[in-house]
Write a protein that holds these residues in place. Structure first.
Motif, PDB file in Angstrom:
ATOM      1  N   VAL A  48      68.014  37.843  80.937  1.00 32.08           N
ATOM      2  CA  VAL A  48      67.781  37.559  82.265  1.00 32.08           C
ATOM      3  C   VAL A  48      66.244  37.176  82.820  1.00 32.08           C
ATOM      4  CG1 VAL A  48      68.192  38.322  84.850  1.00 32.08           C
ATOM      5  CG2 VAL A  48      69.802  38.749  82.774  1.00 32.08           C
ATOM      6  N   SER A  49      65.204  38.231  82.482  1.00 29.95           N
ATOM      7  CA  SER A  49      63.879  38.219  83.028  1.00 29.95           C
ATOM      8  C   SER A  49      63.034  37.386  82.169  1.00 29.95           C
ATOM      9  CB  SER A  49      63.665  39.560  83.364  1.00 29.95           C
ATOM     10  OG  SER A  49      63.553  40.405  82.298  1.00 29.95           O
ATOM     11  N   ALA A  50      63.157  37.402  80.935  1.00 27.13           N
ATOM     12  CA  ALA A  50      62.060  36.809  80.004  1.00 27.13           C
ATOM     13  C   ALA A  50      62.158  35.344  80.464  1.00 27.13           C
ATOM     14  CB  ALA A  50      62.366  37.241  78.557  1.00 27.13           C
ATOM     15  N   HIS A  51      60.857  34.778  79.681  1.00 23.38           N
ATOM     16  CA  HIS A  51      60.894  33.246  79.839  1.00 23.38           C
ATOM     17  C   HIS A  51      60.521  32.590  78.398  1.00 23.38           C
ATOM     18  CE1 HIS A  51      60.934  33.735  84.170  1.00 23.38           C
ATOM     19  NE2 HIS A  51      59.799  34.628  84.053  1.00 23.38           N
ATOM     20  N   GLY A  52      60.336  31.389  78.233  1.00 27.77           N
ATOM     21  CA  GLY A  52      59.997  30.509  77.043  1.00 27.77           C
ATOM     22  C   GLY A  52      61.032  31.012  75.808  1.00 27.77           C
TER      23      GLY A  52
END
Length: 209
Positions: A48-52
């Motif tokens: 939900v919160s991480a990117h890439g």
């Protein structure tokens, strides 16, 4: 002429299947639930919160870890009835007719040995040396002041109790009709497939950087 209410079954009538006695590891079940909860909590948070690439790496890791954790904690079980012993280990299911079993023995793990010498570990009935020491201390305290041993009904370690019940079943049905036959082994592809898929995807993501 009246007919009796209860007549014996014909000689060729199939014998009704007996109910299974099921043996599982309470500690394994509790540990598996805890680990899966941690994986789910950390994994969903990362998704939900991480990117890439992190969400994709997390998803691949979850696909790998969830089947493996389930296989080694929740899946193991031993089913025993009057005809056979069915052992569900992390990656295999082994069905052993009582007539094919030579012995059940315990060392650092509980094992069943077939008449041809093949050994299968009972993952669902792990040996706990700590439990054995605890039971031994209880037995020592149960000895009376005159030095006589405690009664033979003194409780034993849970794994040892389960092994003794299985050993009694094996000894009681060595040549009974219906307990003969070959040992069958089935691989748990439903566990191995998802874990392998997760490992491949994770390896690819790590390789491409």
């Amino acid at each position: 002429m009246t007919t009796p209410d209860h007549q014996p079954p014909p000689p060729d009538a199939p014998r009704p299947e007996s109910r299974d006695r099921i043996y599982r590891s309470p500690a394994g079940l509790a540990g598996g639930v805890l680990l899966l909860a941690i994986i789910g909590w950390l994994g969903i948070d990362a998704l939900v919160s991480a990117h890439g690439r992190t969400p994709w790496l997390t998803l691949a890791a979850m696909i790998l870890l969830v089947p493996l954790v389930s296989a080694f904690t929740l899946r193991p079980a031993v089913y025993a009835n009057e005809d056979r012993l069915r052992v569900r280990n992390p990656f295999r299911v082994i069905v052993l007719p009582w007539g094919a079993i030579a012995s059940l023995r315990s060392g650092y793990s509980n094992e069943v040995v077939t008449t041809d010498g093949t050994k299968y570990q009972l993952w669902a009935i792990p040996v706990s040396l700590r439990s054995r020491k605890r039971v031994a201390r209880r037995q020592a305290r149960g000895a009376d002041r005159r030095g006589r041993l405690a009664p033979a009904t003194t409780p034993r370690a849970q794994a040892d109790q389960a092994r003794e019940v299985l050993r009694e079943l094996a000894e009681a049905h060595p040549a009974t009709e219906g307990v003969q036959g070959a040992v069958s082994v089935r691989w748990a592809y439903e566990v191995m497939g998802p874990a392998l898929a997760g490992a491949v995807v994770l390896a690819i993501l790590l390789a491409v950087g």
